[in-house]
Write a protein that holds these residues in place. Structure first.
Motif, short mmCIF file in Angstrom:
data_model
loop_
_atom_site.label_atom_id
_atom_site.label_comp_id
_atom_site.label_asym_id
_atom_site.label_seq_id
_atom_site.Cartn_x
_atom_site.Cartn_y
_atom_site.Cartn_z
N UNK A 168 0.91 -1.28 -0.10
CA UNK A 168 0.08 0.02 0.11
C UNK A 168 0.86 1.27 0.01
N UNK A 169 2.04 1.25 0.90
CA UNK A 169 2.89 2.46 0.73
C UNK A 169 3.49 2.53 -0.51
N UNK A 170 3.71 1.42 -1.08
CA UNK A 170 4.57 1.54 -2.20
C UNK A 170 3.65 1.90 -3.30
N UNK A 171 2.61 1.63 -3.54
CA UNK A 171 1.62 2.11 -4.42
C UNK A 171 1.14 3.36 -4.35
N UNK A 172 1.19 3.96 -3.36
CA UNK A 172 0.95 5.21 -2.98
C UNK A 172 2.17 6.10 -3.57
N UNK A 173 3.64 5.54 -3.35
CA UNK A 173 4.67 6.21 -3.76
C UNK A 173 4.67 6.22 -5.22
N UNK A 174 3.99 5.14 -6.11
CA UNK A 174 4.11 5.21 -7.23
C UNK A 174 3.28 6.30 -7.83
N UNK A 175 1.74 6.29 -7.33
CA UNK A 175 1.00 7.12 -7.85
C UNK A 175 1.50 8.65 -7.47
N UNK A 176 2.18 8.99 -6.24
CA UNK A 176 2.75 10.21 -6.27
C UNK A 176 4.06 10.47 -7.26
N UNK A 177 4.85 9.53 -7.59
CA UNK A 177 5.63 9.84 -8.73
C UNK A 177 4.87 10.25 -10.01
N UNK B 96 4.86 14.29 -11.59
CA UNK B 96 5.51 14.45 -12.83
C UNK B 96 4.75 14.82 -13.69
N UNK B 97 3.47 14.36 -13.56
CA UNK B 97 2.56 14.34 -15.05
C UNK B 97 1.31 14.77 -14.65
N UNK B 98 0.75 15.12 -13.21
CA UNK B 98 -0.42 15.80 -13.08
C UNK B 98 -1.22 14.71 -12.69
N UNK B 99 -2.28 15.14 -12.11
CA UNK B 99 -3.32 14.09 -11.83
C UNK B 99 -4.31 13.58 -13.04
N UNK B 100 -4.65 12.33 -13.18
CA UNK B 100 -5.39 11.90 -14.40
C UNK B 100 -6.78 12.90 -14.56
N UNK B 101 -7.22 13.05 -15.54
CA UNK B 101 -8.48 13.59 -15.74
C UNK B 101 -9.32 13.20 -16.90
N UNK B 102 -10.50 12.94 -17.00
CA UNK B 102 -11.25 12.19 -17.89
C UNK B 102 -10.97 12.67 -19.37
N UNK B 103 -10.59 11.77 -20.22
CA UNK B 103 -9.95 11.91 -21.65
C UNK B 103 -10.62 10.85 -22.48
N UNK B 104 -10.79 11.38 -23.64
CA UNK B 104 -11.38 10.26 -24.81
C UNK B 104 -10.11 10.08 -25.56
#
Length: 599
Positions: free
Chosen positions: A247-256, A260-268
């Motif tokens: 869980x900690x690791x997946x949180x770190x990966x989400x932060x990485x 770097x690239x911003x939070x995902x937002x809905x896109x087609x």
């Protein structure tokens, strides 16, 4: 524990199959691959992977011991890096190159030697090695992982390394131990560590190292080499500790990713190619994709995602590149078809890579490149994000012409419902629940595979009532994409929300915990939420252990249960967590049962 007598090395060798591996869902006959892996792994590569895991158990033990005696140096950092990268290379469909595994083993030997020296220099006692009788799963044909100092002559010969690997695999432990349940639970911990180490490697590449969680994985790996691992309860506790670290690791990966690239937002995302030269990027590594987008800017090359790279389009900083042209193809297992049809260069960044077939069908092997820990013998490998060769190959190939591109017209995919976007929709979701417009949420996600039985997941989604919403993630999404599930009645909420890659299970967990808080429920288990999980490889095992650590119950797992979990071990998990197998023949019965959950 019932034990079998330790056999001599010659007797063991005479009765062993060519290999034994049951770490993935598609293993032969749901029992184990014994001649060649369903994935294409050869007995030589299987032996080298077993040897590498054995050596990394030693690295894990000595690195944790070094930390305990106050050694924190470049060597302990190198040990953590090697632990993550080497273990990741052993995952299903990551690396098939025997020479690369030999190099990992030699690196492990060097790190072990240096850790021993530094512990001694610090004044620390040597790492304690348990009595052979206390760890009967090690049959004594080679020294205990903590004690083995491999001879220089052994490590110089590929053939000798392969021979050593045949002595430390699952069959050796099975014969020495004679307890399938305990052995299977050991493998549950091991495969959970493998998946979590892979995520930790991804996070570290992205700049988020998660050192404490990596050290935890090393301690749990070392635990399997101690007498404490003879106790079933202790092994289950270790599995849950791996889930907690993940869980900690997946949180770190989400932060990485989001830093770097911003939070995902809905896109087609378009699936219709553009005319011109092209590169296809598959796997999971967003930093590789970003590096390639930078490298190809201004070249006229169009870059497409494949497989689990699809969610990349949801990240604002990635989709800002105009030449990130769209998505091509389906899930990983279709790559032999997709890659053969693609008229450009192909970069495989992580799992799942498959050995190209022989003959004309595998002609794309000259267009295929691996990078990072991925590898296929005879396929060009790009080191350290140096993708010049990929670009040069793309420029030499024809690319899409206008007629061919137009002929591939296909539906768009809606992606980008990451944690922030989904939490942003939470008020509307709660309002819909209160108004009776939405009465259940299903998470249908995980891994995809080639078996026809996996159509179960599409059948579940297709048969859900209109008042149900589906969250999906991982490559299992490809069972659902292309189907129009519409919106929740009376709302503008899409009934299908694609939350991203398999590691974005972290985002799904955070959304569930937010719903617990917002609704006043006591736990996730009280929500009108059901998890119908499709597993394939070791990352999915890590995610499952994370869910079990959080106390999530009533999870359905399919298309078949892991071969390494015996009925006795499964009974433990069923009693503790109400874990259920998916009913592949009767999805309607599963739906009826799941709709009762949380109500």
């Amino acid at each position: 524990l019932p034990l079998l007598a330790v056999r001599t090395a010659s007797a063991a060798a005479a009765s062993k199959p060519s290999m034994f591996c049951y770490q993935c869902e598609q293993t032969t006959g749901a029992k184990g691959c014994t001649t060649v892996g369903v994935c294409g792994k050869t007995p030589d590569v299987a032996a080298l992977q077993d040897l590498l895991m054995y050596r990394l158990k030693g690295v894990a033990g000595w690195a944790a011991h070094a930390q305990d005696v106050g050694v924190s140096t470049a060597t302990t950092t190198a040990a953590a890096n090697l632990f993550r990268a080497g273990i990741f290379a052993t995952l299903t469909n990551v690396n098939f190159d025997a020479q690369r595994f030999a190099a990992y083993v030699r690196d492990a030997n060097a790190v072990l030697d240096e850790l021993r020296r530094e512990v001694t220099a610090k004044g620390g006692a040597p790492l304690a090695v348990p009595e052979a009788s206390d760890t009967p799963w090690f049959d004594g044909t080679v020294p205990h992982p903590f004690a083995w100092e491999m001879a220089a002559a052994d490590e110089m010969s590929l053939e000798r390394l392969i021979a050593l690997g045949t002595q430390v695999g699952i069959e050796s432990r099975r014969a020495a131990l004679g307890n399938e349940t305990l052995l299977g639970l050991h493998e549950l911990v091991t495969y959970g560590v493998k998946g979590a180490a892979a995520y930790a490697h991804h996070a570290a590449v992205g700049g988020q190292d998660a050192p404490a969680a990596t050290l935890k994985l090393m301690r749990e790996t070392a635990f399997l080499c101690t007498s404490a691992a003879a106790d079933v309860g202790a092994v289950l506790a270790s599995a849950l500790a791996v889930g907690e670290a993940n869980i900690t690791i997946m949180g770190a990966l989400e932060k990485a990713h989001t830093d770097a690239f911003g939070h995902p937002s809905p896109t087609r995302v378009s699936t219709t190619p553009r005319e011109g030269k092209c590169i296809l990027v598959s796997g999971h590594d967003l930093t590789d994709l970003h590096t390639l987008l930078e490298r190809t800017a201004g070249t006229g090359i169009q870059v497409y995602t494949h497989g689990e790279m699809l969610p990349a389009h949801g990240y604002p900083a990635l989709r800002a590149y105009e030449h990130l042209a769209g998505h091509y193809g389906g899930a990983w297992y279709r790559q032999k078809h997709d890659f053969a049809q693609f008229p450009g260069a192909i970069l495989m960044t992580t799992n799942c890579v498959l050995e190209p077939p022989g003959g004309p069908a595998g002609a794309y092997r000259t267009n295929l490149f691996t990078t990072g820990e991925t590898g296929v013998s005879g396929i060009a490998h790009c080191e350290a994000k140096q993708f010049d060769a990929v670009v040069e190959r793309a420029l030499a190939l024809p690319g899409f012409d206008a007629v061919a591109a137009a002929a591939i017209g296909a539906p768009t995919h809606l992606v980008g419902f990451g944690r922030e976007a989904t939490l942003g929709a939470a008020p509307a979701v709660l309002d819909a629940i209160k108004a009776g417009q939405l009465n259940h949420i299903f998470l249908i996600g995980g891994c995809d595979g080639s078996e026809g039985s996996r159509r179960y997941y599409q059948r579940v989604a297709d048969k859900l009532p209109p008042t149900a919403m589906v969250l999906t993630l991982g490559c299992a999404k490809f069972r659902l994409l292309g189907h129009d599930y519409g919106t929740v009645p009376g709302t503008e909420l899409p009934r299908l929300l694609d939350m991203g890659q398999c590691n974005d299970s972290y985002a799904a967990v955070q959304v569930a915990l937010a719903l617990v808080e917002a609704t006043g429920a006591k736990s996730v288990n009280e929500l009108p939420l059901s998890l119908d999980i499709s597993w394939f490889e070791q990352k999915a095992v890590a995610v499952l252990l994370s869910l079990l650590h959080l106390g999530v119950k009533d999870i359905r797992l399919g298309p078949q249960l892991p071969a390494f979990i015996t009925p006795e071990a499964l009974d433990v998990l069923v009693r503790a967590y109400d874990l259920k197998p998916a009913d592949l023949k009767h999805p309607e019965d599963d739906i009826d049962a799941m709709l009762q959950h949380g109500h």
